[in-house]
Design an enzyme around this catalytic site. Sequence first.
Site, PDB file in Angstrom:
ATOM      1  N   SER A   1      18.278   2.009  -1.465  1.00 13.77           N
ATOM      2  CA  SER A   1      18.410   3.112  -0.510  1.00 13.77           C
ATOM      3  C   SER A   1      17.616   2.821   0.763  1.00 13.77           C
ATOM      4  O   SER A   1      18.124   2.987   1.886  1.00 13.77           O
ATOM      5  CB  SER A   1      17.932   4.412  -1.160  1.00 13.77           C
ATOM      6  OG  SER A   1      17.753   5.400  -0.189  1.00 13.77           O
ATOM      7  N   SER A   2      16.364   2.367   0.582  1.00 16.48           N
ATOM      8  CA  SER A   2      15.512   2.107   1.749  1.00 16.48           C
ATOM      9  C   SER A   2      16.073   0.976   2.596  1.00 16.48           C
ATOM     10  O   SER A   2      16.045   1.036   3.826  1.00 16.48           O
ATOM     11  CB  SER A   2      14.098   1.724   1.310  1.00 16.48           C
ATOM     12  OG  SER A   2      13.486   2.804   0.693  1.00 16.48           O
TER      13      SER A   2
ATOM     14  N   HIS B   1      -6.747  -7.734   0.243  1.00 15.13           N
ATOM     15  CA  HIS B   1      -7.929  -6.855   0.267  1.00 15.13           C
ATOM     16  C   HIS B   1      -7.815  -5.766  -0.798  1.00 15.13           C
ATOM     17  O   HIS B   1      -8.778  -5.078  -1.082  1.00 15.13           O
ATOM     18  CB  HIS B   1      -8.171  -6.257   1.671  1.00 15.13           C
ATOM     19  CG  HIS B   1      -7.133  -5.294   2.150  1.00 15.13           C
ATOM     20  ND1 HIS B   1      -6.761  -5.199   3.468  1.00 15.13           N
ATOM     21  CD2 HIS B   1      -6.378  -4.383   1.513  1.00 15.13           C
ATOM     22  CE1 HIS B   1      -5.842  -4.268   3.601  1.00 15.13           C
ATOM     23  NE2 HIS B   1      -5.593  -3.764   2.431  1.00 15.13           N
ATOM     24  N   HIS B   2      -6.623  -5.605  -1.377  1.00 21.03           N
ATOM     25  CA  HIS B   2      -6.473  -4.646  -2.478  1.00 21.03           C
ATOM     26  C   HIS B   2      -6.974  -5.209  -3.796  1.00 21.03           C
ATOM     27  O   HIS B   2      -6.987  -4.505  -4.795  1.00 21.03           O
ATOM     28  CB  HIS B   2      -4.993  -4.271  -2.639  1.00 21.03           C
ATOM     29  CG  HIS B   2      -4.446  -3.496  -1.484  1.00 21.03           C
ATOM     30  ND1 HIS B   2      -4.537  -2.121  -1.400  1.00 21.03           N
ATOM     31  CD2 HIS B   2      -3.811  -3.888  -0.357  1.00 21.03           C
ATOM     32  CE1 HIS B   2      -3.973  -1.714  -0.271  1.00 21.03           C
ATOM     33  NE2 HIS B   2      -3.523  -2.764   0.381  1.00 21.03           N
TER      34      HIS B   2
ATOM     35  N   TRP C   1       0.947   3.511 -10.428  1.00 22.86           N
ATOM     36  CA  TRP C   1       2.127   3.254  -9.588  1.00 22.86           C
ATOM     37  C   TRP C   1       2.232   1.784  -9.211  1.00 22.86           C
ATOM     38  O   TRP C   1       3.293   1.301  -8.865  1.00 22.86           O
ATOM     39  CB  TRP C   1       2.111   4.139  -8.336  1.00 22.86           C
ATOM     40  CG  TRP C   1       1.298   3.604  -7.189  1.00 22.86           C
ATOM     41  CD1 TRP C   1      -0.049   3.693  -7.040  1.00 22.86           C
ATOM     42  CD2 TRP C   1       1.785   2.900  -6.044  1.00 22.86           C
ATOM     43  NE1 TRP C   1      -0.434   3.088  -5.875  1.00 22.86           N
ATOM     44  CE2 TRP C   1       0.677   2.589  -5.234  1.00 22.86           C
ATOM     45  CE3 TRP C   1       3.054   2.498  -5.603  1.00 22.86           C
ATOM     46  CZ2 TRP C   1       0.777   1.895  -4.036  1.00 22.86           C
ATOM     47  CZ3 TRP C   1       3.151   1.801  -4.400  1.00 22.86           C
ATOM     48  CH2 TRP C   1       2.030   1.510  -3.639  1.00 22.86           C
TER      49      TRP C   1
ATOM     50  N   GLU D   1       3.916  -1.589   3.020  1.00 22.16           N
ATOM     51  CA  GLU D   1       4.392  -0.253   2.614  1.00 22.16           C
ATOM     52  C   GLU D   1       3.477   0.843   3.167  1.00 22.16           C
ATOM     53  O   GLU D   1       3.932   1.910   3.583  1.00 22.16           O
ATOM     54  CB  GLU D   1       4.465  -0.177   1.082  1.00 22.16           C
ATOM     55  CG  GLU D   1       4.677   1.206   0.491  1.00 22.16           C
ATOM     56  CD  GLU D   1       6.055   1.793   0.762  1.00 22.16           C
ATOM     57  OE1 GLU D   1       6.961   1.022   1.138  1.00 22.16           O
ATOM     58  OE2 GLU D   1       6.210   3.020   0.592  1.00 22.16           O
TER      59      GLU D   1
ATOM     60  N   ASP E   1      26.079   9.034  16.585  1.00 19.45           N
ATOM     61  CA  ASP E   1      25.706   9.156  15.163  1.00 19.45           C
ATOM     62  C   ASP E   1      24.969   7.882  14.793  1.00 19.45           C
ATOM     63  O   ASP E   1      24.701   7.046  15.662  1.00 19.45           O
ATOM     64  CB  ASP E   1      26.958   9.341  14.278  1.00 19.45           C
ATOM     65  CG  ASP E   1      26.628  10.044  12.967  1.00 19.45           C
ATOM     66  OD1 ASP E   1      25.743   9.550  12.241  1.00 19.45           O
ATOM     67  OD2 ASP E   1      27.233  11.086  12.667  1.00 19.45           O
TER      68      ASP E   1
ATOM     69  N   HIS F   1       2.806  11.043 -10.053  1.00 18.28           N
ATOM     70  CA  HIS F   1       2.411  11.715  -8.813  1.00 18.28           C
ATOM     71  C   HIS F   1       2.528  10.737  -7.643  1.00 18.28           C
ATOM     72  O   HIS F   1       3.098  11.048  -6.596  1.00 18.28           O
ATOM     73  CB  HIS F   1       0.980  12.245  -8.936  1.00 18.28           C
ATOM     74  CG  HIS F   1       0.356  12.659  -7.633  1.00 18.28           C
ATOM     75  ND1 HIS F   1       0.733  13.800  -6.957  1.00 18.28           N
ATOM     76  CD2 HIS F   1      -0.608  12.071  -6.869  1.00 18.28           C
ATOM     77  CE1 HIS F   1       0.021  13.896  -5.836  1.00 18.28           C
ATOM     78  NE2 HIS F   1      -0.796  12.857  -5.753  1.00 18.28           N
TER      79      HIS F   1
ATOM     80  N   HIS G   1       1.040  -3.632   0.976  1.00 24.98           N
ATOM     81  CA  HIS G   1       0.305  -3.295   2.190  1.00 24.98           C
ATOM     82  C   HIS G   1       1.223  -2.954   3.362  1.00 24.98           C
ATOM     83  O   HIS G   1       1.013  -1.928   4.020  1.00 24.98           O
ATOM     84  CB  HIS G   1      -0.776  -4.299   2.583  1.00 24.98           C
ATOM     85  CG  HIS G   1      -1.726  -3.627   3.512  1.00 24.98           C
ATOM     86  ND1 HIS G   1      -2.706  -2.784   3.070  1.00 24.98           N
ATOM     87  CD2 HIS G   1      -1.749  -3.553   4.849  1.00 24.98           C
ATOM     88  CE1 HIS G   1      -3.308  -2.235   4.102  1.00 24.98           C
ATOM     89  NE2 HIS G   1      -2.744  -2.693   5.205  1.00 24.98           N
TER      90      HIS G   1
ATOM     91  N   SER H   1       2.796  10.534  18.957  1.00 20.79           N
ATOM     92  CA  SER H   1       2.954  10.077  20.347  1.00 20.79           C
ATOM     93  C   SER H   1       4.022  10.874  21.092  1.00 20.79           C
ATOM     94  O   SER H   1       4.131  10.774  22.313  1.00 20.79           O
ATOM     95  CB  SER H   1       3.323   8.585  20.371  1.00 20.79           C
ATOM     96  OG  SER H   1       2.345   7.829  19.718  1.00 20.79           O
TER      97      SER H   1
ATOM     98  N   THR I   1      -5.193  -0.205  16.128  1.00 22.47           N
ATOM     99  CA  THR I   1      -5.274   1.211  15.725  1.00 22.47           C
ATOM    100  C   THR I   1      -6.205   1.957  16.673  1.00 22.47           C
ATOM    101  O   THR I   1      -5.929   3.096  17.073  1.00 22.47           O
ATOM    102  CB  THR I   1      -5.764   1.338  14.270  1.00 22.47           C
ATOM    103  OG1 THR I   1      -4.997   0.454  13.463  1.00 22.47           O
ATOM    104  CG2 THR I   1      -5.611   2.755  13.756  1.00 22.47           C
TER     105      THR I   1
ATOM    106  N   ARG J   1     -11.581   5.939 -10.757  1.00 22.61           N
ATOM    107  CA  ARG J   1     -10.326   6.671 -10.618  1.00 22.61           C
ATOM    108  C   ARG J   1      -9.512   6.529 -11.903  1.00 22.61           C
ATOM    109  O   ARG J   1      -9.852   5.730 -12.768  1.00 22.61           O
ATOM    110  CB  ARG J   1      -9.537   6.151  -9.409  1.00 22.61           C
ATOM    111  CG  ARG J   1      -9.181   4.698  -9.500  1.00 22.61           C
ATOM    112  CD  ARG J   1      -8.604   4.139  -8.206  1.00 22.61           C
ATOM    113  NE  ARG J   1      -7.257   4.610  -7.948  1.00 22.61           N
ATOM    114  CZ  ARG J   1      -6.347   3.940  -7.232  1.00 22.61           C
ATOM    115  NH1 ARG J   1      -6.662   2.748  -6.705  1.00 22.61           N
ATOM    116  NH2 ARG J   1      -5.164   4.423  -7.020  1.00 22.61           N
TER     117      ARG J   1
ATOM    118  N   LYS K   1      -4.487   2.840  19.797  1.00 23.90           N
ATOM    119  CA  LYS K   1      -3.627   4.014  19.680  1.00 23.90           C
ATOM    120  C   LYS K   1      -4.441   5.306  19.772  1.00 23.90           C
ATOM    121  O   LYS K   1      -4.087   6.232  20.500  1.00 23.90           O
ATOM    122  CB  LYS K   1      -2.847   3.968  18.366  1.00 23.90           C
ATOM    123  CG  LYS K   1      -1.945   2.750  18.258  1.00 23.90           C
ATOM    124  CD  LYS K   1      -0.906   2.876  17.186  1.00 23.90           C
ATOM    125  CE  LYS K   1       0.206   3.780  17.589  1.00 23.90           C
ATOM    126  NZ  LYS K   1       0.998   3.271  18.704  1.00 23.90           N
TER     127      LYS K   1
ATOM    128  N   TYR L   1       1.967   0.773   5.926  1.00 27.79           N
ATOM    129  CA  TYR L   1       2.312   0.971   7.341  1.00 27.79           C
ATOM    130  C   TYR L   1       3.702   1.559   7.508  1.00 27.79           C
ATOM    131  O   TYR L   1       3.968   2.250   8.499  1.00 27.79           O
ATOM    132  CB  TYR L   1       2.120  -0.341   8.112  1.00 27.79           C
ATOM    133  CG  TYR L   1       0.653  -0.665   8.148  1.00 27.79           C
ATOM    134  CD1 TYR L   1      -0.187   0.022   9.017  1.00 27.79           C
ATOM    135  CD2 TYR L   1       0.095  -1.543   7.247  1.00 27.79           C
ATOM    136  CE1 TYR L   1      -1.539  -0.195   8.996  1.00 27.79           C
ATOM    137  CE2 TYR L   1      -1.270  -1.766   7.222  1.00 27.79           C
ATOM    138  CZ  TYR L   1      -2.086  -1.080   8.101  1.00 27.79           C
ATOM    139  OH  TYR L   1      -3.435  -1.280   8.063  1.00 27.79           O
TER     140      TYR L   1
END
Lengths: 541, 45
Positions: free
Chosen positions: A174-175, A307-308, A147, A260, A111, A82, A258, A273, A333, A455, A336, A262
């Site tokens: 790809s990315s 922090h993870h 994951w 990722e 293009d 998932h 991390h 925006s 943040t 979890r 924003k 963002y």
Amino acid sequence: MANTAAHADDHAHDDHDHKPEGFLDRWLFTTNHKDIGTLYLIFAFTMACIGAAMSVVIRAELAAPGLQHVQPYFFNQMTTLHALVMIFGAVMPAFVGLANWMIPLQIGAPDMALPRMNNWSFWIMPFAFLMLLGTLFMPGGGPAGGWTMYPPLALQGGASVAFMVFAVHMMGISSIMGAINIIATILNLRAPGVDLLKMPLFTWTWLITAFLLIAVMPVLAGAVTMLLTDKFFGTSFFNAAGGGDPVMFQHIFWFFGHPEVYIMILPAFGIVSEIIPTFSRKPLFGYQAMVYAVASIAFLSFIVWAHHMFTVGMPLGGELFFMYSTMLIAIPTGVKVFNWVSTMWKGSMTFETPMLWAIGFVILFTIGGFSGLMLAIVPADFQYHDTYFVVAHFHYVLVTGAIFSIIAAIYYWWPKWTGRMVNETWGKFHFWWTMVFVNLTFFPQHFLGLAGMPRRIPDYNVAFADWNLVSSIGAFGMFLTPFMMIAIFAMSKKSGAIAPQRPWEGAHGLEWEVPSPAPHHTFTTPPVIKPGMLAHGDVSH
Amino acid sequence: MQHIPANDLDRRRAAARRTAWIVAGVALAVFVLFFVQTFLGAHHS
């Protein structure tokens, strides 16, 4: 010279809606940014439906304590896949699809800079996901270690580990190719007059996101390559028995992981925006501050990764550093969120469907931001770590953040893509339905986490039963929304009102200077930018 | 409407290709650096 240019322009106008004939030529061999954008969006939607189906399996199992429908090992495969499907298959490709469609239109480019590589970037993805999802049908099933692929657990899977690693490699390639294309396009193909600090925020956020991708996707590739060699080639990068260190994988993974986070939220900031000024009929408040805030968030994303993993045990100095650096992110943040609210302040606001999704984003994403701030506090994190509080937090950020913004963007730019308006009544119904059920799904998970429910488990103490049932009812309601979207957009495509060139009264920017639907080829001759046309950096308050 | 000569677009496309190679080089360098650094780290511990 002027005559020649005028003639060339006439010729371009003759040809601008010429599409390749034949299905394969149009879609398999396409080098057109709009068609590739469409392919990405269709792919992302398909993956989102598959990921949503997996979430229903998870929530059906968790609707009541005890084992109901699936075996624990299959449950673990569902949670793992998932996440992988939603992150790499749905959210990221959806943003890349929007980038493909909108960046050339927003900067007046004909293009993407490298159209054939653009085709390759897309067509790698379906094969990567066929390989990843194919593991479900292999003996031993799919990857089930989460994951995050932490060793040694992730390495205890069977052959699916190799398939997962190769699929991640392909997604990474790809990315990276997509990011290279976006950077080269934005830096080199802007129409004369579209200065960097006049670019629309969506293009700006994608430029910064592309740099993040370039910086961290190779790190993920390195990490999973080392997993592969540990599993199949006898190395001991992460194997303590061989002199390696499993915690090192966590450091490397989150150095990717991390930023990722963002990568999945900065383009969302860009979309919101665009939409809020349009429906507030005011220029974006603090345009340059918004750009610098995004850049600050991108920089800070590289120095917060641990922090993870506070609970692995690290020196007090490390804990303090990562706690404070994480809290610092709240400043840009906050800038924003303040600017979005200030843009709306005293604006002539209307609440068309894209605006509802954008406001929903601002409110609910902020909830996810605040729970993130709670998780950043080291002593508190020892309590929250690996509980449903974390699950609630990142779903507020990713579902009511990233996915809300993607849906907002689709409603906002759909008239430009198809030349048809969406039925407002059904669009608003879709929004309010989602608002109710998304909160029903994820808000109670805060309570469950604070009460101590871990979890990634298929069974739990009866004390957690009530809120789990509420959460599952919410998830079942949410599962109807993809079908709702198919119906709403199919109805629009078939019989929606004809969209004018500028379907939203307050919309500014180059994408609204071309007809609706946007012709197959646009800006073959760079547009001439007139004052105020961009409505971003060139408009004063 | 003022027009930009077509060869300007060609020039910018060529610049874009150069940018792409530079960025790809950076991505490759990140991969190699992390791999080598981790490899050395693993063998010194």
